[in-house]
Design an enzyme around this catalytic site. Structure first.
Site, PDB file in Angstrom:
ATOM      1  N   LYS A 144       0.857  -1.185   0.000  1.00 57.38           N
ATOM      2  CA  LYS A 144       0.000   0.000   0.000  1.00 57.38           C
ATOM      3  C   LYS A 144       0.893   1.235   0.000  1.00 57.38           C
ATOM      4  O   LYS A 144       1.846   1.309   0.794  1.00 57.38           O
ATOM      5  CB  LYS A 144      -0.886   0.006   1.255  1.00 57.38           C
ATOM      6  CG  LYS A 144      -1.899  -1.136   1.313  1.00 57.38           C
ATOM      7  CD  LYS A 144      -3.029  -0.911   0.341  1.00 57.38           C
ATOM      8  CE  LYS A 144      -4.198  -1.852   0.648  1.00 57.38           C
ATOM      9  NZ  LYS A 144      -5.294  -1.638  -0.339  1.00 57.38           N
ATOM     10  N   LYS A 240     -14.093  -7.755  -6.088  1.00 54.93           N
ATOM     11  CA  LYS A 240     -14.350  -7.970  -4.652  1.00 54.93           C
ATOM     12  C   LYS A 240     -15.840  -8.169  -4.475  1.00 54.93           C
ATOM     13  O   LYS A 240     -16.641  -7.401  -5.029  1.00 54.93           O
ATOM     14  CB  LYS A 240     -13.909  -6.762  -3.826  1.00 54.93           C
ATOM     15  CG  LYS A 240     -12.411  -6.543  -3.778  1.00 54.93           C
ATOM     16  CD  LYS A 240     -12.083  -5.302  -2.967  1.00 54.93           C
ATOM     17  CE  LYS A 240     -10.592  -5.027  -2.980  1.00 54.93           C
ATOM     18  NZ  LYS A 240     -10.286  -3.672  -2.477  1.00 54.93           N
TER      19      LYS A 240
HETATM   20 MG   LIG Z   1      -7.117  -1.988  -3.937  1.00 54.14          MG
END
Ligand SMILES: [Mg+2]
Length: 322
Positions: A144, A240
């Site tokens: 990230k 997702k």
């Molecule tokens: Mg992502």
């Protein structure tokens, strides 16, 4: 009334704060649904996601509103017409899949162990390198980053995980100038792909852009209907179940992405193994799996996923879901 239905919101603490470009969190809120037909019980879960305009109140309201129709026997396709894609529909759709699989009326795609990405949250380059050191040998490491010092972070991390597939997720924090300027760095550090560099609202700037590494749509890609818009902006999509609103739409999105020649990763929000059990059914057909959500929890549900070496994730025990 055919079925007994119960829904609600469940809160679970994380063992460590999880930091991405949008901020840090210490607990999650889950939409949960249980549907009983005779003595068979189906369960499903979704993660309430503020980024997509969800709150505990709005998700709780959606769940309560659908309970009566679920009790009357509504199916997954009707659900897609009646509920917006999101965590509430994910919980209900997955509970229906679980119920149908146990009743023998629907066949779920198989699950088998997959290598999942292990995620490094945002920190200083030194702290991220130290965290990466603990992941040595991992098949896939997901990093990230935000817009501040992504190059320094990536350069600090790469030597710690030399043999790992490396994925970078900017969670909408970069500008197009950064996307262009950082391409040689991504290529040099052998980054496999770059996830969602630009804000979803600004990704028209990626139209026709071909970087040195593929760009993957996450926040920009929710459902199959998004694909036509995205196919000239991205080379991959991140599926997702909390964005698709369940496994039913996720399987359609997978098929649609493949038809358009797009690569596919399957991701998750921080969630328990109940959500991951469903995501596994798509992940086994994807190019990259990122299912480490339960590893951030202080406590997962009993009987859930198990981790082997190098980030190999085993699906939950038979009978856990589906
Ligand atoms: Mg992502």
């Amino acid at each position: 009334m055919l079925r007994a239905v119960s829904t609600g919101i469940e809160r679970r603490p994380l063992h460590t704060p999880f930091r991405i470009s949008r901020g840090s969190r210490t607990q999650i809120e889950l939409a949960v649904a249980t549907i009983r037909q005779g003595d068979v019980i189906g369960r499903g879960e979704g993660s309430v996601t503020g980024r997509y305009g969800e709150s505990v109140e709005s998700v709780g309201e959606q769940l309560r509103a659908i309970e009566g129709l679920l009790a009357d026997g509504i199916g997954r396709d009707e659900l897609r017409r009646l509920m917006p894609p999101g965590s509430a529909r994910n919980a209900v759709d997955c509970a229906l899949w679980d119920l149908e699989a146990r009743l023998g009326v629907s066949q779920l795609p198989a699950a088998r162990p997959v290598h999942t990405a292990l995620t490094l949250g945002i920190d200083t380059p030194e702290a991220m390198a130290a965290a990466a050191r603990k992941l040595k040998g991992a098949a896939i490491v997901k990093v990230k980053v935000d817009g501040r010092e992504p190059e320094a972070c990536l350069r600090a991390i790469r030597p710690e995980v030399p043999g790992s597939r490396l994925v970078v997720d900017a969670n909408e924090a970069w500008t197009m100038a950064q996307v262009e300027a950082l391409q040689p760095v991504l290529a040099e550090l052998d980054v496999e792909f770059l996830e969602q560099p630009l804000p979803a609202a600004d990704d028209v700037a990626l139209d026709g852009f071909k970087g040195l590494v593929p760009t993957c749509a996450d926040e920009s890609c929710h459902v199959t209907a998004d694909l036509d818009r995205l196919a000239t902006r991205y080379q991959m999509v991140n599926i997702k179940l909390d964005k698709t609103g369940g496994l039913t739409e996720a399987l359609d999105l997978l098929a649609g992405a493949r038809e358009r020649g797009l690569g596919v990763m399957v991701g998750c929000m921080i969630s328990t193994s109940l959500a991951i059990a469903a995501a596994f059914r798509v992940a086994v057909q994807a190019d990259c799996a990122d299912l480490d959500g339960p590893l951030w929890l202080e406590q997962d549900r009993p009987g859930g996923i198990r981790m082997g070496e190098h980030g190999l994730m085993h699906p939950p025990e038979p009978g856990f879901w589906g």
